[in-house]
Enzyme design. Sequence first.
Site, PDB file in Angstrom:
ATOM      1  N   VAL A 276      83.312 -20.139  -1.537  1.00  0.00           N
ATOM      2  CA  VAL A 276      84.546 -19.241  -2.054  1.00  0.00           C
ATOM      3  C   VAL A 276      85.770 -20.091  -1.174  1.00  0.00           C
ATOM      4  O   VAL A 276      85.774 -20.358  -0.127  1.00  0.00           O
ATOM      5  CB  VAL A 276      84.637 -17.873  -1.722  1.00  0.00           C
ATOM      6  CG1 VAL A 276      86.027 -16.978  -1.922  1.00  0.00           C
ATOM      7  CG2 VAL A 276      83.637 -17.175  -2.155  1.00  0.00           C
TER       8      VAL A 276
ATOM      9  N   GLU B 231      86.702 -28.779 -16.317  1.00  0.00           N
ATOM     10  CA  GLU B 231      85.564 -29.416 -17.279  1.00  0.00           C
ATOM     11  C   GLU B 231      85.953 -29.581 -18.605  1.00  0.00           C
ATOM     12  O   GLU B 231      86.766 -28.884 -19.128  1.00  0.00           O
ATOM     13  CB  GLU B 231      84.003 -28.621 -17.113  1.00  0.00           C
ATOM     14  CG  GLU B 231      83.889 -28.066 -15.653  1.00  0.00           C
ATOM     15  CD  GLU B 231      82.932 -29.083 -15.236  1.00  0.00           C
ATOM     16  OE1 GLU B 231      82.706 -30.137 -15.560  1.00  0.00           O
ATOM     17  OE2 GLU B 231      83.312 -29.114 -13.711  1.00  0.00           O
TER      18      GLU B 231
ATOM     19  N   THR C  57      79.967 -34.828  -5.982  1.00  0.00           N
ATOM     20  CA  THR C  57      81.356 -34.613  -5.139  1.00  0.00           C
ATOM     21  C   THR C  57      81.022 -34.204  -3.922  1.00  0.00           C
ATOM     22  O   THR C  57      81.437 -34.635  -2.826  1.00  0.00           O
ATOM     23  CB  THR C  57      82.226 -33.920  -6.258  1.00  0.00           C
ATOM     24  OG1 THR C  57      82.365 -34.593  -7.398  1.00  0.00           O
ATOM     25  CG2 THR C  57      83.597 -34.159  -5.510  1.00  0.00           C
ATOM     26  N   VAL C  58      80.565 -32.909  -3.673  1.00  0.00           N
ATOM     27  CA  VAL C  58      80.397 -32.366  -2.422  1.00  0.00           C
ATOM     28  C   VAL C  58      79.366 -32.974  -1.683  1.00  0.00           C
ATOM     29  O   VAL C  58      79.799 -33.144  -0.342  1.00  0.00           O
ATOM     30  CB  VAL C  58      80.163 -30.803  -2.838  1.00  0.00           C
ATOM     31  CG1 VAL C  58      80.568 -30.139  -1.447  1.00  0.00           C
ATOM     32  CG2 VAL C  58      81.360 -30.217  -3.491  1.00  0.00           C
TER      33      VAL C  58
ATOM     34  N   GLU D 124      79.879 -20.857   3.530  1.00  0.00           N
ATOM     35  CA  GLU D 124      81.410 -20.826   3.591  1.00  0.00           C
ATOM     36  C   GLU D 124      82.241 -21.541   2.530  1.00  0.00           C
ATOM     37  O   GLU D 124      83.252 -21.174   2.059  1.00  0.00           O
ATOM     38  CB  GLU D 124      81.783 -21.559   4.855  1.00  0.00           C
ATOM     39  CG  GLU D 124      83.242 -21.585   5.145  1.00  0.00           C
ATOM     40  CD  GLU D 124      83.981 -20.455   5.547  1.00  0.00           C
ATOM     41  OE1 GLU D 124      83.447 -19.576   6.313  1.00  0.00           O
ATOM     42  OE2 GLU D 124      84.602 -20.111   4.632  1.00  0.00           O
TER      43      GLU D 124
ATOM     44  N   LYS E 161      83.601 -15.536  -6.910  1.00  0.00           N
ATOM     45  CA  LYS E 161      83.939 -15.580  -5.718  1.00  0.00           C
ATOM     46  C   LYS E 161      84.513 -14.134  -5.336  1.00  0.00           C
ATOM     47  O   LYS E 161      84.338 -13.680  -4.340  1.00  0.00           O
ATOM     48  CB  LYS E 161      85.312 -16.494  -5.725  1.00  0.00           C
ATOM     49  CG  LYS E 161      84.883 -17.894  -5.940  1.00  0.00           C
ATOM     50  CD  LYS E 161      86.073 -18.791  -6.240  1.00  0.00           C
ATOM     51  CE  LYS E 161      85.367 -20.312  -6.462  1.00  0.00           C
ATOM     52  NZ  LYS E 161      86.520 -21.132  -6.847  1.00  0.00           N
TER      53      LYS E 161
ATOM     54  N   GLY F 212      87.007 -23.212  -1.451  1.00  0.00           N
ATOM     55  CA  GLY F 212      86.567 -24.435  -0.893  1.00  0.00           C
ATOM     56  C   GLY F 212      86.778 -24.804   0.653  1.00  0.00           C
ATOM     57  O   GLY F 212      85.880 -24.210   1.102  1.00  0.00           O
TER      58      GLY F 212
ATOM     59  N   ILE G  39      89.032 -23.259   2.615  1.00  0.00           N
ATOM     60  CA  ILE G  39      89.608 -22.343   3.245  1.00  0.00           C
ATOM     61  C   ILE G  39      88.572 -21.586   4.177  1.00  0.00           C
ATOM     62  O   ILE G  39      87.694 -21.027   3.432  1.00  0.00           O
ATOM     63  CB  ILE G  39      90.273 -21.338   2.391  1.00  0.00           C
ATOM     64  CG1 ILE G  39      91.277 -21.894   1.467  1.00  0.00           C
ATOM     65  CG2 ILE G  39      90.956 -20.407   3.230  1.00  0.00           C
ATOM     66  CD1 ILE G  39      92.144 -21.179   0.370  1.00  0.00           C
TER      67      ILE G  39
HETATM   68  N1  HSE Z   1      86.509 -24.818 -10.519  1.00  0.00           N
HETATM   69  C1  HSE Z   1      86.816 -24.462  -9.304  1.00  0.00           C
HETATM   70  C2  HSE Z   1      88.334 -24.291  -9.270  1.00  0.00           C
HETATM   71  C3  HSE Z   1      86.448 -25.348  -8.211  1.00  0.00           C
HETATM   72  O1  HSE Z   1      89.068 -24.668 -10.037  1.00  0.00           O
HETATM   73  O2  HSE Z   1      88.896 -23.465  -8.325  1.00  0.00           O
HETATM   74  C4  HSE Z   1      85.871 -24.892  -6.996  1.00  0.00           C
HETATM   75  O3  HSE Z   1      85.019 -23.448  -7.208  1.00  0.00           O
END
Ligand code: HSE
Length: 400
Positions: A127, A185, A11-12, A124, A200, A129, A131
């Site tokens: 933590v 998940e 995905t990323v 970056e 985080k 995503g 932001i």
């Molecule tokens: N599983 C994480 C969340 C995704 O729901 O924020 C990103 O770390």
Amino acid sequence: MKQVAILGYGTVGSGVAQILEDNKEIIKKRTSEEINVKYILDLRDFPGDIFEKKVVHDYSIIVNDPEVDIVVETMGGIDIAYKFTKEALLKGKSVCTSNKAVVAEHGPELLKTAKDNSCSYLFEASVGGGIPIIRPLYTSFPGEKVEEIVGILNGTTNFMLTKMDEEGCKYDDVLKEAQAKGYAEQNPEADVCGHDACRKIAILTSLSMGKTVYYQDVKTEGITNITKADFEYAKKLGRSIKLLGMSKNLDGKCLALVAPFMIDAKNPLYSVRDVFNAVCVKGNMVGDTMFYGQGAGKLATASAVVSDVIDLAKNAGKNIECPWEDIKADMATDAEKKFKYFIRVKGKDIKGIEQFAGVENTIEAVDGEIGVITSIMSEDKFMEMKEKNADSILNYIRIL
Ligand code: HSE
């Protein structure tokens, strides 16, 4: 031209490739040179994909190619991701990552390896995503003593708690919905037990204190005990329940915790809904600041990774200093952590609690029990009291 290799086309990783392609012209203006994806490492092939010819299956091709300047680690997992990162840094190739697990486990060591090899390690996207929070912490507040960080750091649990709050849904039902939407998940433990938020807050606090906060030292409680009944009390109190990662600098000692908190409507985190994340940072000079945005998702997270790629391209051959040393931060004990607690008591007998804690307020919301708000007390005293009254305490939530 700077040559990039992306490790992991999930995905990323695929989002990073897409942004580097779609925003090529914008990025070229910022870096004054083109950034080219030379390789993508994955176990799979991607027939029909625009990057299909860049896919390789052998990491040695990447790490031994002197043309590769920047390695983007978006593989996930710990051991192999760490190994590949270390190998790249030892060869003087800068690395950026979205992999919070590797950063939380090996961050200071990898930062030192980067420094020793005149390259950089950036994270970056690890933590919050999309932001911007990591870079601002060490570039925008270099003259601040960061006194407090409090954040909604996990989108999945914030989605679930928002649904429970606003629609009165049950925990099991919202978990199923979060899984169906692809947020949680099949094994949702990392999110619902708070492990993700724990890593985080450990990363953010390490950066703000300049010393290592080991995630293993951060007391972590998830949302698995939160029920509809808890929200009924919260409503009566004009509050909501949020899973928060928090840390405070108590005269050089670090108080760090992940747990559900009841927060009131005046708290800016109250209105952070759905999968969104937000982080409040309080500096001793700047006062209160807040960073808000999408804490997960393909392009949001990839956007943060690309910001690192650009930083690395602009600082080629140099080390971008990151103030996080391999020295263990002094952690506050439970006796030094102080909160008010909301407690649900079966059968309304609150004598045991009164003796220990002092009761500020009682609330009736559910038949056959009573809600109690204690006065401020230390975490160790609270835990002792909880143990002694285990038969009557149905649940507890800290109050902010
Ligand atoms: N599983 C994480 C969340 C995704 O729901 O924020 C990103 O770390």
